[in-house]
Design a protein around this motif. Structure first.
Motif, PDB file in Angstrom:
ATOM      1  N   LYS A   3       0.903 -85.622 -44.129  1.00 39.68           N
ATOM      2  CA  LYS A   3       0.925 -84.264 -43.579  1.00 39.68           C
ATOM      3  C   LYS A   3      -0.101 -84.095 -42.468  1.00 39.68           C
ATOM      4  O   LYS A   3      -1.170 -84.692 -42.489  1.00 39.68           O
ATOM      5  CB  LYS A   3       0.674 -83.244 -44.693  1.00 39.68           C
ATOM      6  N   THR A   5      -1.600 -81.116 -39.232  1.00 37.16           N
ATOM      7  CA  THR A   5      -1.767 -79.707 -38.868  1.00 37.16           C
ATOM      8  C   THR A   5      -1.041 -79.475 -37.553  1.00 37.16           C
ATOM      9  O   THR A   5      -1.235 -80.217 -36.587  1.00 37.16           O
ATOM     10  CB  THR A   5      -3.257 -79.352 -38.704  1.00 37.16           C
ATOM     11  N   ALA A  20       7.621 -71.668 -35.600  1.00 34.78           N
ATOM     12  CA  ALA A  20       6.696 -72.072 -36.657  1.00 34.78           C
ATOM     13  C   ALA A  20       7.350 -71.973 -38.037  1.00 34.78           C
ATOM     14  O   ALA A  20       7.190 -72.859 -38.878  1.00 34.78           O
ATOM     15  CB  ALA A  20       5.432 -71.217 -36.603  1.00 34.78           C
ATOM     16  N   LYS A  21       8.101 -70.902 -38.269  1.00 37.28           N
ATOM     17  CA  LYS A  21       8.803 -70.736 -39.546  1.00 37.28           C
ATOM     18  C   LYS A  21       9.814 -71.858 -39.755  1.00 37.28           C
ATOM     19  O   LYS A  21       9.933 -72.416 -40.850  1.00 37.28           O
ATOM     20  CB  LYS A  21       9.528 -69.389 -39.582  1.00 37.28           C
ATOM     21  N   ALA A  24       7.949 -75.158 -40.471  1.00 37.52           N
ATOM     22  CA  ALA A  24       7.346 -75.141 -41.799  1.00 37.52           C
ATOM     23  C   ALA A  24       8.405 -75.323 -42.885  1.00 37.52           C
ATOM     24  O   ALA A  24       8.204 -76.077 -43.849  1.00 37.52           O
ATOM     25  CB  ALA A  24       6.591 -73.837 -42.011  1.00 37.52           C
ATOM     26  N   LYS A  25       9.535 -74.666 -42.733  1.00 33.23           N
ATOM     27  CA  LYS A  25      10.603 -74.775 -43.731  1.00 33.23           C
ATOM     28  C   LYS A  25      11.175 -76.181 -43.771  1.00 33.23           C
ATOM     29  O   LYS A  25      11.371 -76.761 -44.847  1.00 33.23           O
ATOM     30  CB  LYS A  25      11.704 -73.767 -43.412  1.00 33.23           C
ATOM     31  N   TYR A  29       6.061 -77.311 -45.147  1.00 33.72           N
ATOM     32  CA  TYR A  29       4.661 -77.018 -44.876  1.00 33.72           C
ATOM     33  C   TYR A  29       4.399 -75.531 -45.157  1.00 33.72           C
ATOM     34  O   TYR A  29       5.320 -74.731 -45.284  1.00 33.72           O
ATOM     35  CB  TYR A  29       4.330 -77.293 -43.406  1.00 33.72           C
ATOM     36  N   TYR A  31       3.331 -71.957 -43.792  1.00 36.53           N
ATOM     37  CA  TYR A  31       3.391 -71.255 -42.508  1.00 36.53           C
ATOM     38  C   TYR A  31       2.402 -70.096 -42.513  1.00 36.53           C
ATOM     39  O   TYR A  31       2.375 -69.302 -43.449  1.00 36.53           O
ATOM     40  CB  TYR A  31       4.799 -70.722 -42.236  1.00 36.53           C
ATOM     41  N   VAL A 129       0.205 -77.620 -42.671  1.00 36.28           N
ATOM     42  CA  VAL A 129       0.300 -76.215 -42.274  1.00 36.28           C
ATOM     43  C   VAL A 129       0.816 -76.104 -40.843  1.00 36.28           C
ATOM     44  O   VAL A 129       0.514 -76.946 -39.994  1.00 36.28           O
ATOM     45  CB  VAL A 129      -1.081 -75.518 -42.399  1.00 36.28           C
ATOM     46  N   VAL A 130       1.631 -75.080 -40.609  1.00 35.15           N
ATOM     47  CA  VAL A 130       2.061 -74.712 -39.258  1.00 35.15           C
ATOM     48  C   VAL A 130       1.498 -73.328 -38.998  1.00 35.15           C
ATOM     49  O   VAL A 130       1.809 -72.378 -39.712  1.00 35.15           O
ATOM     50  CB  VAL A 130       3.591 -74.674 -39.116  1.00 35.15           C
TER      51      VAL A 130
END
Length: 231
Positions: A3, A5, A20-21, A24-25, A29, A31, A129-130
């Motif tokens: 993973k 960042t 970003a959503k 992340a999906k 990750y 969001y 993380v996003v």
């Protein structure tokens, strides 16, 4: 899978949150919409007498910062987390033009930024993380493995924002939206604390004439290459 960042910065209404959503999906990750955090503080200021006749009581808001509790709560039906301010879901209220008119000024306040940056860094301390905002790649996570800087013409961004607000049932004018976009661009880029700039090593991504699907596919494939490289 290893993973990383992912930091997404850029001007208002460039589709940072949407991208970003999606990332992340797809990557599974976390969001974090940092813009929602600044909007929530702005809403608090407006609802508690710290914004009067267009003027912001900066000193009063700073003194009252400890009364503000921000929390993201995952909405299973929507597939992403919503912003809660002092225990109340304010996701809809923070997206109004009224909040947009003051959020850049609230975000200029050094004490507000210091507090929210600390919260954001804590949220992303374990990677995976996003995060999108204005200073993610420059201040919050300057060592992020993938940095993206999103841009588009003010006119294209104003049209997107205009349609979004109309779809929510708000009575708005395109001219007011364009003025707000241009005003926020100037404030965000010229503020003393953490101005909006392209982070070192960031990929500049102009999506003025690009659809959401094409945009996502290009960035997702690049993200996979970065993840593979950082194994």
């Amino acid at each position: 899978m290893n993973k990383i960042t992912i930091a997404i910065d850029g001007f208002s209404s460039t589709g940072k949150s949407t991208l970003a959503k999606q990332l992340a999906k797809k990557l599974e990750y976390i969001y974090v919409d940092t813009g929602a955090m600044y909007r929530a503080v702005t809403l608090y200021a407006m609802n508690n007498g710290f914004v009067v006749d267009g003027e912001i009581d900066t000193a009063g808001l700073i003194e009252d910062l400890d009364s503000i509790e921000l929390k993201f709560v995952f909405n299973q039906d929507l597939g992403f987390a919503e912003m809660y301010l002092n225990g109340e879901n304010v996701e809809r209220q923070i997206r109004t033009l009224e909040v947009s008119n003051y959020v850049s000024q609230i975000a200029e306040i050094k004490e507000v930024r210091t507090r929210l940056v600390a919260l954001q860094q804590d949220m992303g301390k374990n990677k995976g993380v996003v995060m999108d905002g204005r200073d993610i790649g420059t201040v919050v996570f300057p060592d992020a493995e993938l940095k993206i800087f999103m841009t588009a013409s003010p006119e294209k961004r104003a049209v997107r924002r205009y349609k979004e607000l109309l779809d929510r049932g708000e009575d708005v004018k395109y001219e007011d939206i364009l003025e707000n976009v241009q005003k926020r661009d100037y404030i965000d880029s010229h503020r003393e604390n953490s101005p909006l700039t392209k982070a070192e090593g960031a990929i500049e991504f102009d999506n003025s004439d690009m659809g959401l699907v094409q945009q996502f596919e290009r960035i997702y494939e690049h993200a996979l290459r970065v993840i593979e490289k950082n194994k």
